[in-house]
Design a protein around this motif. Structure first.
Motif, PDB file in Angstrom:
ATOM      1  N   ASP A   1       0.799  -1.236   0.000  1.00  0.00           N
ATOM      2  CA  ASP A   1       0.000   0.000   0.000  1.00  0.00           C
ATOM      3  C   ASP A   1       0.823   1.274   0.000  1.00  0.00           C
ATOM      4  N   GLY A   2       1.781   1.319  -0.916  1.00  0.00           N
ATOM      5  CA  GLY A   2       2.431   2.602  -1.168  1.00  0.00           C
ATOM      6  C   GLY A   2       1.445   3.523  -1.872  1.00  0.00           C
ATOM      7  N   VAL A   3       1.841   4.798  -2.005  1.00  0.00           N
ATOM      8  CA  VAL A   3       0.973   5.766  -2.683  1.00  0.00           C
ATOM      9  C   VAL A   3       0.508   5.193  -4.021  1.00  0.00           C
TER      10      VAL A   3
ATOM     11  N   ALA B   1      -1.751   2.685  -4.366  1.00  0.00           N
ATOM     12  CA  ALA B   1      -2.316   1.335  -4.238  1.00  0.00           C
ATOM     13  C   ALA B   1      -3.773   1.425  -3.784  1.00  0.00           C
ATOM     14  N   PHE B   2      -4.441   0.279  -3.753  1.00  0.00           N
ATOM     15  CA  PHE B   2      -5.886   0.269  -3.533  1.00  0.00           C
ATOM     16  C   PHE B   2      -6.295  -0.002  -2.081  1.00  0.00           C
ATOM     17  N   ILE B   3      -6.224  -1.277  -1.665  1.00  0.00           N
ATOM     18  CA  ILE B   3      -6.999  -1.670  -0.477  1.00  0.00           C
ATOM     19  C   ILE B   3      -6.322  -1.317   0.851  1.00  0.00           C
ATOM     20  N   GLY B   4      -5.005  -1.134   0.811  1.00  0.00           N
ATOM     21  CA  GLY B   4      -4.292  -0.841   2.053  1.00  0.00           C
ATOM     22  C   GLY B   4      -4.822   0.405   2.746  1.00  0.00           C
TER      23      GLY B   4
ATOM     24  N   PRO C   1       0.379  -7.891  -3.440  1.00  0.00           N
ATOM     25  CA  PRO C   1      -0.186  -8.933  -4.314  1.00  0.00           C
ATOM     26  C   PRO C   1      -0.048 -10.332  -3.677  1.00  0.00           C
ATOM     27  N   ASN C   2      -0.955 -11.240  -4.072  1.00  0.00           N
ATOM     28  CA  ASN C   2      -1.130 -12.538  -3.407  1.00  0.00           C
ATOM     29  C   ASN C   2       0.145 -13.361  -3.225  1.00  0.00           C
ATOM     30  N   SER C   3       0.980 -13.414  -4.276  1.00  0.00           N
ATOM     31  CA  SER C   3       2.118 -14.342  -4.228  1.00  0.00           C
ATOM     32  C   SER C   3       3.127 -13.979  -3.141  1.00  0.00           C
ATOM     33  N   ASN C   4       3.096 -12.745  -2.648  1.00  0.00           N
ATOM     34  CA  ASN C   4       4.038 -12.334  -1.594  1.00  0.00           C
ATOM     35  C   ASN C   4       3.563 -12.678  -0.197  1.00  0.00           C
ATOM     36  N   HIS C   5       2.267 -12.957  -0.045  1.00  0.00           N
ATOM     37  CA  HIS C   5       1.706 -13.078   1.309  1.00  0.00           C
ATOM     38  C   HIS C   5       2.461 -14.106   2.159  1.00  0.00           C
ATOM     39  N   TYR C   6       2.737 -15.262   1.536  1.00  0.00           N
ATOM     40  CA  TYR C   6       3.336 -16.350   2.313  1.00  0.00           C
ATOM     41  C   TYR C   6       4.686 -15.952   2.914  1.00  0.00           C
TER      42      TYR C   6
ATOM     43  N   CYS D   1      -3.521 -10.440   7.323  1.00  0.00           N
ATOM     44  CA  CYS D   1      -3.139 -10.562   5.911  1.00  0.00           C
ATOM     45  C   CYS D   1      -4.393 -10.571   5.052  1.00  0.00           C
ATOM     46  N   ASP D   2      -4.321  -9.915   3.914  1.00  0.00           N
ATOM     47  CA  ASP D   2      -5.499  -9.922   3.048  1.00  0.00           C
ATOM     48  C   ASP D   2      -5.623 -11.271   2.335  1.00  0.00           C
ATOM     49  N   LYS D   3      -6.785 -11.505   1.748  1.00  0.00           N
ATOM     50  CA  LYS D   3      -7.092 -12.765   1.072  1.00  0.00           C
ATOM     51  C   LYS D   3      -6.585 -12.732  -0.358  1.00  0.00           C
ATOM     52  N   PRO D   4      -6.389 -13.870  -1.017  1.00  0.00           N
ATOM     53  CA  PRO D   4      -6.287 -15.194  -0.410  1.00  0.00           C
ATOM     54  C   PRO D   4      -4.993 -15.242   0.410  1.00  0.00           C
TER      55      PRO D   4
ATOM     56  N   VAL E   1      -7.249 -13.127   8.732  1.00  0.00           N
ATOM     57  CA  VAL E   1      -7.359 -13.024   7.271  1.00  0.00           C
ATOM     58  C   VAL E   1      -8.522 -12.066   7.008  1.00  0.00           C
ATOM     59  N   THR E   2      -8.260 -10.995   6.278  1.00  0.00           N
ATOM     60  CA  THR E   2      -9.250  -9.908   6.203  1.00  0.00           C
ATOM     61  C   THR E   2     -10.341 -10.168   5.151  1.00  0.00           C
ATOM     62  N   TYR E   3     -11.130 -11.189   5.443  1.00  0.00           N
ATOM     63  CA  TYR E   3     -12.365 -11.426   4.685  1.00  0.00           C
ATOM     64  C   TYR E   3     -13.379 -10.412   5.212  1.00  0.00           C
TER      65      TYR E   3
ATOM     66  N   ILE F   1      -2.864  -4.944 -12.860  1.00  0.00           N
ATOM     67  CA  ILE F   1      -2.303  -5.853 -13.863  1.00  0.00           C
ATOM     68  C   ILE F   1      -1.764  -7.142 -13.241  1.00  0.00           C
ATOM     69  N   TRP F   2      -1.248  -7.092 -12.002  1.00  0.00           N
ATOM     70  CA  TRP F   2      -0.690  -8.308 -11.394  1.00  0.00           C
ATOM     71  C   TRP F   2      -1.752  -9.397 -11.237  1.00  0.00           C
ATOM     72  N   ARG F   3      -3.034  -9.002 -11.246  1.00  0.00           N
ATOM     73  CA  ARG F   3      -4.117  -9.993 -11.098  1.00  0.00           C
ATOM     74  C   ARG F   3      -4.240 -10.895 -12.332  1.00  0.00           C
ATOM     75  N   PHE F   4      -3.620 -10.530 -13.456  1.00  0.00           N
ATOM     76  CA  PHE F   4      -3.725 -11.346 -14.672  1.00  0.00           C
ATOM     77  C   PHE F   4      -2.553 -12.309 -14.831  1.00  0.00           C
TER      78      PHE F   4
HETATM   79  N1  LIG Z   1     -10.519  -7.914   1.405  1.00  0.00           N
HETATM   80  C1  LIG Z   1     -10.853  -7.285   0.294  1.00  0.00           C
HETATM   81  O1  LIG Z   1     -12.021  -6.949   0.112  1.00  0.00           O
HETATM   82  C2  LIG Z   1      -9.810  -6.955  -0.748  1.00  0.00           C
HETATM   83  C3  LIG Z   1     -10.065  -5.975  -1.712  1.00  0.00           C
HETATM   84  C4  LIG Z   1      -9.036  -5.682  -2.637  1.00  0.00           C
HETATM   85  C5  LIG Z   1      -7.830  -6.355  -2.593  1.00  0.00           C
HETATM   86  N2  LIG Z   1      -7.637  -7.336  -1.654  1.00  0.00           N
HETATM   87  C6  LIG Z   1      -6.342  -8.061  -1.580  1.00  0.00           C
HETATM   88  O2  LIG Z   1      -5.382  -7.129  -1.091  1.00  0.00           O
HETATM   89  C7  LIG Z   1      -4.099  -7.386  -1.678  1.00  0.00           C
HETATM   90  C8  LIG Z   1      -3.606  -6.105  -2.357  1.00  0.00           C
HETATM   91  O3  LIG Z   1      -4.495  -5.748  -3.399  1.00  0.00           O
HETATM   92  P1  LIG Z   1      -4.528  -4.257  -4.016  1.00  0.00           P
HETATM   93  O4  LIG Z   1      -5.628  -4.231  -4.979  1.00  0.00           O
HETATM   94  O5  LIG Z   1      -4.502  -3.249  -2.917  1.00  0.00           O
HETATM   95  O6  LIG Z   1      -3.144  -4.235  -4.815  1.00  0.00           O
HETATM   96  P2  LIG Z   1      -2.327  -2.958  -5.322  1.00  0.00           P
HETATM   97  O7  LIG Z   1      -1.559  -3.415  -6.516  1.00  0.00           O
HETATM   98  O8  LIG Z   1      -3.217  -1.768  -5.448  1.00  0.00           O
HETATM   99  O9  LIG Z   1      -1.304  -2.686  -4.104  1.00  0.00           O
HETATM  100  C9  LIG Z   1      -0.266  -3.551  -3.777  1.00  0.00           C
HETATM  101  C10 LIG Z   1       0.821  -2.761  -3.055  1.00  0.00           C
HETATM  102  O10 LIG Z   1       1.825  -3.680  -2.592  1.00  0.00           O
HETATM  103  C11 LIG Z   1       3.101  -3.088  -2.842  1.00  0.00           C
HETATM  104  N3  LIG Z   1       4.106  -4.162  -2.878  1.00  0.00           N
HETATM  105  C12 LIG Z   1       4.241  -5.164  -3.776  1.00  0.00           C
HETATM  106  N4  LIG Z   1       5.278  -5.949  -3.427  1.00  0.00           N
HETATM  107  C13 LIG Z   1       5.793  -5.426  -2.295  1.00  0.00           C
HETATM  108  C14 LIG Z   1       6.887  -5.782  -1.461  1.00  0.00           C
HETATM  109  N5  LIG Z   1       7.664  -6.849  -1.723  1.00  0.00           N
HETATM  110  N6  LIG Z   1       7.147  -5.018  -0.379  1.00  0.00           N
HETATM  111  C15 LIG Z   1       6.381  -3.932  -0.103  1.00  0.00           C
HETATM  112  N7  LIG Z   1       5.336  -3.547  -0.851  1.00  0.00           N
HETATM  113  C16 LIG Z   1       5.061  -4.275  -1.938  1.00  0.00           C
HETATM  114  C17 LIG Z   1       2.912  -2.365  -4.177  1.00  0.00           C
HETATM  115  O11 LIG Z   1       3.932  -1.404  -4.354  1.00  0.00           O
HETATM  116  C18 LIG Z   1       1.543  -1.732  -3.938  1.00  0.00           C
HETATM  117  O12 LIG Z   1       1.692  -0.532  -3.197  1.00  0.00           O
HETATM  118  C19 LIG Z   1      -4.317  -8.552  -2.630  1.00  0.00           C
HETATM  119  O13 LIG Z   1      -3.939  -9.744  -1.990  1.00  0.00           O
HETATM  120  C20 LIG Z   1      -5.822  -8.558  -2.900  1.00  0.00           C
HETATM  121  O14 LIG Z   1      -6.330  -9.858  -3.184  1.00  0.00           O
HETATM  122  C21 LIG Z   1      -8.602  -7.628  -0.747  1.00  0.00           C
END
Ligand SMILES: NC(=O)c1ccc[n+]([C@@H]2O[C@H](COP(=O)([O-])OP(=O)(O)OC[C@H]3O[C@@H](n4cnc5c(N)ncnc54)[C@H](O)[C@@H]3O)[C@@H](O)[C@H]2O)c1
Length: 369
Positions: free
Chosen positions: A4-6, A8-11, A78-83, A98-101, A125-127, A175-178
């Motif tokens: 969630d840097g400047v 980004a979406f859900i952070g 993005p998802n692949s980093n969560h683990y 941690c956000d889902k999945p 897990v933020t469902y 784009i990472w979602r694709f």
């Molecule tokens: N619970 C919900 O309703 C909900 C809604 C949207 C997204 N999500 C989940 O939230 C996660 C993020 O989605 P988003 O849409 O906000 O993505 P996004 O692409 O808008 O934001 C991802 C952020 O992670 C940062 N990032 C990537 N790799 C990093 C790293 N190694 N170290 C530090 N920062 C890093 C990116 O720079 C970016 O700021 C996903 O897993 C998505 O599935 C959940």
């Protein structure tokens, strides 16, 4: 927070939600791999520069050693980093939200659970959809038997943002979602189908026995599914149909749940979350609003004062915060009850995603879950 840097979406939604009840303050972060973005985000939030880390390994290790270390980390990458992010923080004795999945394979999520148990830590897990007050009300009514034994569940989550060809998505932050490397093996199922699985499981308490999934990939150049139809059999003999889509033009964030029991039915829509449509056999259709006499849901505002996405997130963070406070004060307490999705729900969600892909790969066969 990690991610969630400047831009980004859900952070940002997490951040506002977390601050709602005063349980937390932000003290450290690694908001982006781009250090200038990280600094910009951190400064805006008033975080001191010595706690803005270049990468999450450094953050976990340095924070883990501090006397005033962070209590928990929020992962919104993005998802692949969560683990790997969750793992390094858990190993350093830090609780995780941690956000889902939660991960992209169920083996990874099970490994996280082992560390959670070994280190006696909490994992949220933020469902977020289970945080809506009227979802709590629906769950209470279903579990009290008010609509009788469940026979059928219809759940859909429709969005319409996928462009006609992948090139049109270049440069978008989504784009990472694709890309399977960052999103995981499933597209729409991994992104929003897992919300359906979690929501149905929370409201009905039903366990899935088997599923049959058909995943579609529409549009030029796409690799992952963006439309999915799933049939479900539950252990009590009930049936379910789940549909999730990102090609449903005209739909914004249309999550809808309908539960049909032997005595009545309940319907809820995320875009209109303050009401439940209730139909009881032999009675006229009724609409129950938040704040009506019959509701005793946890809400922040009286009826007629709308609550939405921020509050739903805040509600699950409130319950996580309570559990965390309890854990900090009563370290020997074995079981902490709290109403938030844990690593177990995380594992269940990832398994559901994997099984949908497996069913599709077998020619949309019924498979046990
Ligand atoms: N619970 C919900 O309703 C909900 C809604 C949207 C997204 N999500 C989940 O939230 C996660 C993020 O989605 P988003 O849409 O906000 O993505 P996004 O692409 O808008 O934001 C991802 C952020 O992670 C940062 N990032 C990537 N790799 C990093 C790293 N190694 N170290 C530090 N920062 C890093 C990116 O720079 C970016 O700021 C996903 O897993 C998505 O599935 C959940």
């Amino acid at each position: 927070m990690v991610g969630d840097g400047v831009g980004a979406f859900i952070g940002d939604v997490h951040r506002k939600a977390v601050l709602t009840d005063g349980f937390s303050v932000f003290t450290a972060g690694c908001f982006s791999r781009d250090y200038s973005n990280n600094l910009e985000t951190g400064k805006k939030l008033g975080i001191s520069e010595d706690r803005l880390y270049k990468n999450y390994f450094e953050m976990a290790e340095k924070e883990g050693k501090r006397e005033d270390k962070i209590d928990y980390v929020i992962i919104v990458t993005p998802n692949s980093n969560h683990y790997s992010i969750a793992r390094i923080f858990l190993e350093n004795g830090i609780h995780v939200a941690c956000d889902k999945p939660v991960t992209i394979t169920s083996d990874e999520s099970k490994e996280l659970k082992n560390i959670v148990l070994e280190k006696n830590l909490l994992f949220l897990v933020t469902y977020s959809n289970i945080g809506y007050p009227m979802i709590k009300q629906a769950r209470k009514m279903v579990l009290n038997g008010e609509i009788g034994e469940i026979r059928m569940v219809m759940a859909e989550y429709a969005q319409g943002w996928i462009p006609p060809k992948i090139e049109s998505a270049n440069g978008q932050k989504k784009i990472w979602r694709f890309d399977p490397k960052t999103q995981g093996k499933a597209g729409v199922i991994g992104d929003i189908g897992c919300h359906i699985e979690n929501l149905v499981s929370y409201v009905t308490g039903l366990s899935i026995l088997s599923i049959c999934a058909k995943l579609d990939v529409f549009g030029r150049g796409f690799e992952l599914d963006n439309n999915a139809s799933i049939m479900v059999k539950y252990e009590n003999g009930a049936s379910g149909v789940y549909w999730c889509s990102q090609i449903a033009l005209g739909s914004k964030n249309a999550l809808r749940l309908r539960i049909f029991g032997e005595k009545g039915s309940i319907e809820w829509e995320q875009e209109n979350p303050e009401m439940l449509k209730i139909a009881m056999r032999g009675k006229p259709l009724s609409i129950l609003f938040k704040g009506d006499d019959k509701t005793d849901v946890i809400s922040r505002l009286p009826g007629g004062h709308p609550e939405g996405t921020y509050e739903a997130f805040a509600n699950i963070y409130r319950d996580f915060g309570k559990a965390l406070m309890c854990k900090k004060e009563l370290r020997n307490q074995k079981k902490i009850y709290s109403d938030f999705p844990s690593i177990d729900e995380g594992i269940q969600g990832v398994r559901f995603i994997e099984k949908c892909v497996e069913s599709q790969n077998l020619g949309s066969k019924w498979i046990e879950i």
